[in-house]
Design a protein around this motif. Structure first.
Motif, mmCIF file in Angstrom:
data_model
loop_
_atom_site.group_PDB
_atom_site.id
_atom_site.type_symbol
_atom_site.label_atom_id
_atom_site.label_comp_id
_atom_site.label_asym_id
_atom_site.label_seq_id
_atom_site.Cartn_x
_atom_site.Cartn_y
_atom_site.Cartn_z
ATOM 1 N N MET A 1 -50.080 81.231 -3.442
ATOM 2 C CA MET A 1 -49.182 80.400 -2.644
ATOM 3 C C MET A 1 -48.721 81.186 -1.419
ATOM 4 N N THR A 2 -48.543 80.461 -0.332
ATOM 5 C CA THR A 2 -47.999 81.089 0.865
ATOM 6 C C THR A 2 -46.517 81.359 0.662
ATOM 7 N N PRO A 3 -45.916 82.251 1.466
ATOM 8 C CA PRO A 3 -44.472 82.471 1.339
ATOM 9 C C PRO A 3 -43.661 81.185 1.470
ATOM 10 N N ALA A 4 -44.063 80.318 2.403
ATOM 11 C CA ALA A 4 -43.330 79.066 2.594
ATOM 12 C C ALA A 4 -43.432 78.183 1.352
ATOM 13 N N ASN A 5 -44.610 78.078 0.763
ATOM 14 C CA ASN A 5 -44.765 77.259 -0.437
ATOM 15 C C ASN A 5 -44.032 77.851 -1.636
ATOM 16 N N THR A 6 -43.989 79.174 -1.709
ATOM 17 C CA THR A 6 -43.208 79.821 -2.770
ATOM 18 C C THR A 6 -41.741 79.463 -2.640
ATOM 19 N N LEU A 7 -41.225 79.487 -1.408
ATOM 20 C CA LEU A 7 -39.825 79.133 -1.190
ATOM 21 C C LEU A 7 -39.586 77.654 -1.488
ATOM 22 N N ARG A 8 -40.514 76.796 -1.122
ATOM 23 C CA ARG A 8 -40.369 75.367 -1.437
ATOM 24 C C ARG A 8 -40.254 75.164 -2.950
ATOM 25 N N ALA A 9 -41.071 75.880 -3.699
ATOM 26 C CA ALA A 9 -41.024 75.761 -5.160
ATOM 27 C C ALA A 9 -39.689 76.260 -5.705
ATOM 28 N N MET A 10 -39.166 77.322 -5.125
ATOM 29 C CA MET A 10 -37.874 77.836 -5.569
ATOM 30 C C MET A 10 -36.765 76.827 -5.298
ATOM 31 N N LEU A 11 -36.817 76.187 -4.140
ATOM 32 C CA LEU A 11 -35.792 75.210 -3.777
ATOM 33 C C LEU A 11 -35.846 73.975 -4.680
ATOM 34 N N ALA A 12 -37.010 73.696 -5.249
ATOM 35 C CA ALA A 12 -37.162 72.519 -6.104
ATOM 36 C C ALA A 12 -36.568 72.726 -7.490
ATOM 37 N N ARG A 13 -36.294 73.972 -7.858
ATOM 38 C CA ARG A 13 -35.727 74.240 -9.178
ATOM 39 C C ARG A 13 -34.232 73.903 -9.196
ATOM 40 N N ASP A 14 -33.758 73.595 -10.379
ATOM 41 C CA ASP A 14 -32.355 73.215 -10.536
ATOM 42 C C ASP A 14 -31.510 74.452 -10.825
ATOM 43 N N GLU A 15 -31.462 75.366 -9.860
ATOM 44 C CA GLU A 15 -30.670 76.581 -10.041
ATOM 45 C C GLU A 15 -30.342 77.188 -8.680
ATOM 46 N N LEU A 16 -29.247 77.919 -8.642
ATOM 47 C CA LEU A 16 -28.847 78.611 -7.417
ATOM 48 C C LEU A 16 -29.727 79.833 -7.207
ATOM 49 N N ILE A 17 -30.117 80.079 -5.962
ATOM 50 C CA ILE A 17 -30.888 81.270 -5.604
ATOM 51 C C ILE A 17 -29.919 82.305 -5.037
ATOM 52 N N THR A 18 -29.732 83.405 -5.751
ATOM 53 C CA THR A 18 -28.909 84.502 -5.255
ATOM 54 C C THR A 18 -29.772 85.366 -4.335
ATOM 55 N N MET A 19 -29.349 85.512 -3.080
ATOM 56 C CA MET A 19 -30.194 86.120 -2.064
ATOM 57 C C MET A 19 -29.496 87.302 -1.383
ATOM 58 N N PRO A 20 -29.679 88.528 -1.891
ATOM 59 C CA PRO A 20 -29.204 89.690 -1.144
ATOM 60 C C PRO A 20 -29.985 89.798 0.160
ATOM 61 N N CYS A 21 -29.312 90.201 1.226
ATOM 62 C CA CYS A 21 -29.969 90.298 2.525
ATOM 63 C C CYS A 21 -30.371 91.741 2.811
ATOM 64 N N CYS A 22 -31.527 91.883 3.429
ATOM 65 C CA CYS A 22 -32.068 93.195 3.744
ATOM 66 C C CYS A 22 -31.886 93.485 5.230
ATOM 67 N N PHE A 23 -32.194 94.730 5.606
ATOM 68 C CA PHE A 23 -32.136 95.094 7.020
ATOM 69 C C PHE A 23 -33.348 95.892 7.465
ATOM 70 N N ASP A 24 -34.159 96.341 6.503
ATOM 71 C CA ASP A 24 -35.392 97.046 6.828
ATOM 72 C C ASP A 24 -36.329 96.936 5.632
ATOM 73 N N ALA A 25 -37.500 97.578 5.750
ATOM 74 C CA ALA A 25 -38.493 97.465 4.695
ATOM 75 C C ALA A 25 -38.011 98.073 3.379
ATOM 76 N N LEU A 26 -37.319 99.205 3.449
ATOM 77 C CA LEU A 26 -36.871 99.864 2.224
ATOM 78 C C LEU A 26 -35.832 99.025 1.485
ATOM 79 N N SER A 27 -34.852 98.488 2.197
ATOM 80 C CA SER A 27 -33.840 97.661 1.525
ATOM 81 C C SER A 27 -34.486 96.415 0.920
ATOM 82 N N ALA A 28 -35.492 95.852 1.587
ATOM 83 C CA ALA A 28 -36.192 94.699 1.029
ATOM 84 C C ALA A 28 -36.934 95.087 -0.251
ATOM 85 N N LYS A 29 -37.570 96.270 -0.263
ATOM 86 C CA LYS A 29 -38.267 96.725 -1.462
ATOM 87 C C LYS A 29 -37.299 96.887 -2.636
#
Length: 289
Positions: free
Chosen positions: A1-29
């Motif tokens: 799945m593409t990143p966009a389709n993965t996100l679409r699937a996540m949004l379709a679930r009946d649950e809150l998505i907890t999303m910590p925000c990153c600022f560079d590659a290491l924090s994202a990892k």
């Protein structure tokens, strides 16, 4: 799945998505390693980390795109990119959306602030007229529908200057124009947060900035109110900055600092040394005897 389709699937679930925000590659990892399924490249944190400046529109489109590309290259989870005001008129917005899609972002946030924009919880915010705000989102949606594989996160900061009703009206129009996710920035109370969710269709995002204007509710409370995504834009950067300052103070004083530090084996592993050694083992030219 593409990143966009993965996100679409996540949004379709009946649950809150907890999303910590990153600022560079290491924090994202690190976010991915701890089991979170989605991250957002915080413009505030990225500006601080990359150029050491406040989030006041000082980073250029090219710098932001490069930062986003570094992040998406480092992780396999979907990444939402901060497209600010789109970096110009409607045609610039279309180019920005296409650029973020090519960089591998699952979604891009476009907002209605006057350029240069400001952090949503700082003073001096202004928004453009309705027609210009709508043109930005219309152009972003056109770029998506024209082939950019990316979701549109439409943000309004109108609550600050013009009140909650204007902010909701703008967000409702964004949804009508085809935005995938809605974000009304800086509601000031739980009642306002509930009003936003009751009034607007589709997926809504809450922005939880510790010490900011929006109440810091628990994930369970945010889900009950009706939010789909809970973003934490500064949690990692604030924690990292505090730890770095404290470590520097200990170092300056000549005091022990081991309690502040991640142990060397774990640091190596999280950065990726162990994976590199394992993957390079079959190649003689990659080894140093």
């Amino acid at each position: 799945m593409t990143p966009a389709n993965t996100l679409r699937a996540m949004l379709a679930r009946d649950e809150l998505i907890t999303m910590p925000c990153c600022f560079d590659a290491l924090s994202a990892k690190l976010i991915e390693q701890e089991g979170f399924g989605l991250t957002f490249m915080s413009g505030f944190s990225a500006a601080a980390a990359r150029i050491g400046e406040p989030d006041l529109g000082l980073m250029s489109y090219g710098e932001v795109l490069d930062q986003a590309r570094n992040i998406t290259d480092a992780v396999s989870i979907p990444v939402i990119g901060d497209g600010d005001t789109g970096y110009g008129n409607a045609m610039n917005v279309k180019r920005t959306v296409r650029g973020f899609a090519k960089a591998g972002c699952a979604a891009i946030m476009i907002e209605d602030q006057v350029a240069p924009k400001r952090c949503g919880h700082t003073k001096g915010k202004e928004v453009v007229r309705r027609d210009e705000a709508f043109d930005r989102i219309r152009a972003a949606v056109d770029a998506r529908d024209g082939g950019a594989d990316i979701l549109i996160l439409a943000r309004t900061d109108a609550r600050h200057e013009h009140g909650l009703t204007e902010a909701i009206d703008r967000a409702a129009k964004f949804a009508e124009l085809g935005a995938d996710i809605l974000f009304v920035e800086a509601p000031k109370s739980v009642d306002e947060m509930r009003t936003i969710c009751d009034a607007l269709p589709g997926a809504k995002m809450a922005n939880i900035l510790e010490g900011g204007e929006t109440p810091d509710l628990s994930p369970a409370e945010l889900q009950e109110i009706g939010f789909k995504i809970a973003a934490y834009p500064l949690s990692l950067m604030a924690a990292a900055m505090k730890a770095m300052v404290q470590t520097l103070q200990l170092l300056k004083a000549g005091s022990p600092r081991s309690d502040m530090l991640m142990e060397w084996p774990e640091l190596r592993q999280r950065i990726g040394f162990d994976d590199y050694y394992e993957q390079s083992a079959p190649y003689a030219t990659s080894r140093r005897d």
